[in-house]
Every structure is written in structure tokens, then in C-alpha cells.
Design a protein around this motif. Structure first.
Motif, PDB file in Angstrom:
ATOM      1  N   HIS A  14       0.775  -0.960  -0.110  1.00 37.34           N
ATOM      2  CA  HIS A  14       0.156  -0.233   0.284  1.00 37.34           C
ATOM      3  C   HIS A  14       1.198   0.841  -0.205  1.00 37.34           C
ATOM      4  O   HIS A  14       1.609   1.538   1.250  1.00 37.34           O
ATOM      5  CB  HIS A  14      -0.966  -0.194   1.303  1.00 37.34           C
ATOM      6  N   ALA A  15       1.083   1.921  -0.725  1.00 36.26           N
ATOM      7  CA  ALA A  15       1.686   3.567  -1.201  1.00 36.26           C
ATOM      8  C   ALA A  15       1.198   4.080  -1.269  1.00 36.26           C
ATOM      9  O   ALA A  15      -0.032   4.360  -1.370  1.00 36.26           O
ATOM     10  CB  ALA A  15       2.117   3.468  -2.643  1.00 36.26           C
ATOM     11  N   LYS A  16       1.118   5.153  -0.761  1.00 38.16           N
ATOM     12  CA  LYS A  16       0.606   6.864  -0.590  1.00 38.16           C
ATOM     13  C   LYS A  16       1.662   7.682  -1.270  1.00 38.16           C
ATOM     14  O   LYS A  16       3.156   7.675  -0.550  1.00 38.16           O
ATOM     15  CB  LYS A  16       0.694   6.888   0.819  1.00 38.16           C
ATOM     16  N   LYS A  17       1.401   8.702  -1.855  1.00 40.18           N
ATOM     17  CA  LYS A  17       2.053   9.492  -2.513  1.00 40.18           C
ATOM     18  C   LYS A  17       1.614  11.017  -2.079  1.00 40.18           C
ATOM     19  O   LYS A  17       0.407  11.305  -2.188  1.00 40.18           O
ATOM     20  CB  LYS A  17       2.050   9.734  -4.006  1.00 40.18           C
ATOM     21  N   TRP A  18       3.271  11.945  -2.501  1.00 38.96           N
ATOM     22  CA  TRP A  18       2.641  13.510  -2.614  1.00 38.96           C
ATOM     23  C   TRP A  18       3.774  13.878  -3.338  1.00 38.96           C
ATOM     24  O   TRP A  18       4.623  14.040  -3.494  1.00 38.96           O
ATOM     25  CB  TRP A  18       3.130  13.601  -0.427  1.00 38.96           C
ATOM     26  N   ARG A  19       3.257  15.026  -3.497  1.00 40.10           N
ATOM     27  CA  ARG A  19       3.774  15.542  -4.565  1.00 40.10           C
ATOM     28  C   ARG A  19       4.081  16.649  -3.827  1.00 40.10           C
ATOM     29  O   ARG A  19       2.820  17.953  -3.720  1.00 40.10           O
ATOM     30  CB  ARG A  19       2.831  16.402  -6.475  1.00 40.10           C
ATOM     31  N   ASP A  20       5.704  17.773  -3.869  1.00 39.86           N
ATOM     32  CA  ASP A  20       5.906  18.975  -3.835  1.00 39.86           C
ATOM     33  C   ASP A  20       5.301  19.595  -5.145  1.00 39.86           C
ATOM     34  O   ASP A  20       6.308  20.012  -6.049  1.00 39.86           O
ATOM     35  CB  ASP A  20       6.938  19.270  -3.118  1.00 39.86           C
ATOM     36  N   LYS A  21       4.457  20.894  -4.841  1.00 32.70           N
ATOM     37  CA  LYS A  21       4.080  21.051  -6.108  1.00 32.70           C
ATOM     38  C   LYS A  21       5.324  23.152  -6.758  1.00 32.70           C
ATOM     39  O   LYS A  21       5.149  22.883  -7.497  1.00 32.70           O
ATOM     40  CB  LYS A  21       3.028  21.909  -6.028  1.00 32.70           C
ATOM     41  N   THR A  22       5.367  22.988  -5.207  1.00 35.30           N
ATOM     42  CA  THR A  22       6.738  23.923  -5.261  1.00 35.30           C
ATOM     43  C   THR A  22       7.953  23.866  -6.045  1.00 35.30           C
ATOM     44  O   THR A  22       8.541  24.613  -7.357  1.00 35.30           O
ATOM     45  CB  THR A  22       6.804  24.579  -3.539  1.00 35.30           C
ATOM     46  N   ASN A  23       8.782  22.668  -5.699  1.00 35.46           N
ATOM     47  CA  ASN A  23       9.923  22.080  -5.829  1.00 35.46           C
ATOM     48  C   ASN A  23       9.349  21.365  -7.226  1.00 35.46           C
ATOM     49  O   ASN A  23      10.957  20.383  -7.852  1.00 35.46           O
ATOM     50  CB  ASN A  23      10.734  21.650  -5.397  1.00 35.46           C
ATOM     51  N   GLY A  24       8.301  20.708  -7.127  1.00 36.77           N
ATOM     52  CA  GLY A  24       7.766  19.673  -8.112  1.00 36.77           C
ATOM     53  C   GLY A  24       8.415  17.995  -7.452  1.00 36.77           C
ATOM     54  O   GLY A  24       8.860  17.341  -8.537  1.00 36.77           O
ATOM     55  N   ASN A  25       8.827  17.481  -6.733  1.00 39.07           N
ATOM     56  CA  ASN A  25       9.419  16.751  -5.875  1.00 39.07           C
ATOM     57  C   ASN A  25       8.350  15.967  -5.287  1.00 39.07           C
ATOM     58  O   ASN A  25       7.393  15.767  -5.102  1.00 39.07           O
ATOM     59  CB  ASN A  25      10.687  17.398  -5.348  1.00 39.07           C
ATOM     60  N   THR A  26       8.509  14.732  -6.505  1.00 43.10           N
ATOM     61  CA  THR A  26       7.072  13.448  -5.436  1.00 43.10           C
ATOM     62  C   THR A  26       8.138  12.447  -4.338  1.00 43.10           C
ATOM     63  O   THR A  26       9.655  11.931  -4.590  1.00 43.10           O
ATOM     64  CB  THR A  26       6.844  12.496  -6.785  1.00 43.10           C
ATOM     65  N   TYR A  27       7.448  12.030  -3.432  1.00 43.67           N
ATOM     66  CA  TYR A  27       7.254  11.666  -1.982  1.00 43.67           C
ATOM     67  C   TYR A  27       6.177  10.311  -1.725  1.00 43.67           C
ATOM     68  O   TYR A  27       4.979  10.205  -2.331  1.00 43.67           O
ATOM     69  CB  TYR A  27       7.888  12.554  -1.169  1.00 43.67           C
ATOM     70  N   HIS A  28       7.008   8.967  -1.221  1.00 33.29           N
ATOM     71  CA  HIS A  28       6.047   8.516  -0.790  1.00 33.29           C
ATOM     72  C   HIS A  28       6.641   7.702  -0.185  1.00 33.29           C
ATOM     73  O   HIS A  28       7.850   7.783   0.719  1.00 33.29           O
ATOM     74  CB  HIS A  28       6.037   6.722  -2.250  1.00 33.29           C
TER      75      HIS A  28
END
Length: 111
Positions: free
Chosen positions: A26-40
Motif C-alpha cells: 500500500h503506497a501513498k504519494k505526495w507531490r511537492d508542487k513548489t519544487n516539483g518533487n514526488t515522495y512516497h
């Protein structure tokens, strides 16, 4: 503690010869829209012994969460070697995109 045969992704048949799910990632993802990076972050459930482990909040986009899950599964000795594409047939994957940052961080701490 665990037998190697029971915890390899290749042991995916029950006693009736039916394919079964051995792991749920089960993965959850978040995108830092300011810097364009994605984390999970991920949690992995072993359906054979009902144990759960997690990988923490980590940088990575696309299907990088699979590598994170694979790394923690090898570290915890659930599997002998990193996952490859044929191993996915008995792994159920749940992916939640566009989560809140705090939810992704907490998700990686839950197990």
C-alpha cells in the motif's frame, strides 16, 4: 523464525492449486508542487502470517515505491532477493496519489 520457502514471492499456490496473494503493498504519494518533487511511503502486509512492515517517507516518483517496498522486504528477510516483474503476480498493490504530506509521513510510520 520463518522458513525461506514460505516467504519467497514464488510460493503463490494454495493447497487447491489456486494463485493467492502473498503480499499487499500500500503506497501513498505526495507531490511537492513548489519544487516539483514526488515522495512516497509504503506499508507491506504479509498475508501468510499477518505481519506488517513499512518504508518511511522517501523521495521517488512513478513506481519507485515498489523498490522501497522490495528493499525493506529483503532487509526484514521476508524475501531473499529484490522483486522483479514476474514476482508481482502474487502481490496486490494499492496506490493513493495526491495525498497530504502529513498522511504520507504518518503512513510510513504505522507498522
Amino acid at each position: 523464525m520463518f522458513s525461506n520457502k514460505a516467504n519467497t514471492p514464488y510460493n503463490n499456490k494454495n493447497n487447491k492449486g489456486e494463485t493467492m496473494i502473498n503480499y499487499v503493498i500500500h503506497a501513498k504519494k505526495w507531490r511537492d508542487k513548489t519544487n516539483g518533487n514526488t515522495y512516497h511511503s509504503t506499508t507491506i502486509l504479509n498475508t501468510q502470517n499477518n505481519l506488517m512492515i513499512s518504508s518511511p517517507f522517501t523521495y521517488g516518483y512513478g513506481d519507485q515505491f515498489i523498490q522501497s517496498a522490495s528493499d525493506i522486504m529483503v532487509k526484514e528477510k521476508w524475501i531473499d532477493k529484490p522483486l522483479k516483474s514476474l514476482d508481482y503476480q502474487n502481490i496486490h498493490m494499492i496506490v493513493e496519489n495526491d495525498c497530504k504530506k502529513r498522511d504520507v509521513i504518518n503512513h510510513g510510520l504505522c507498522a
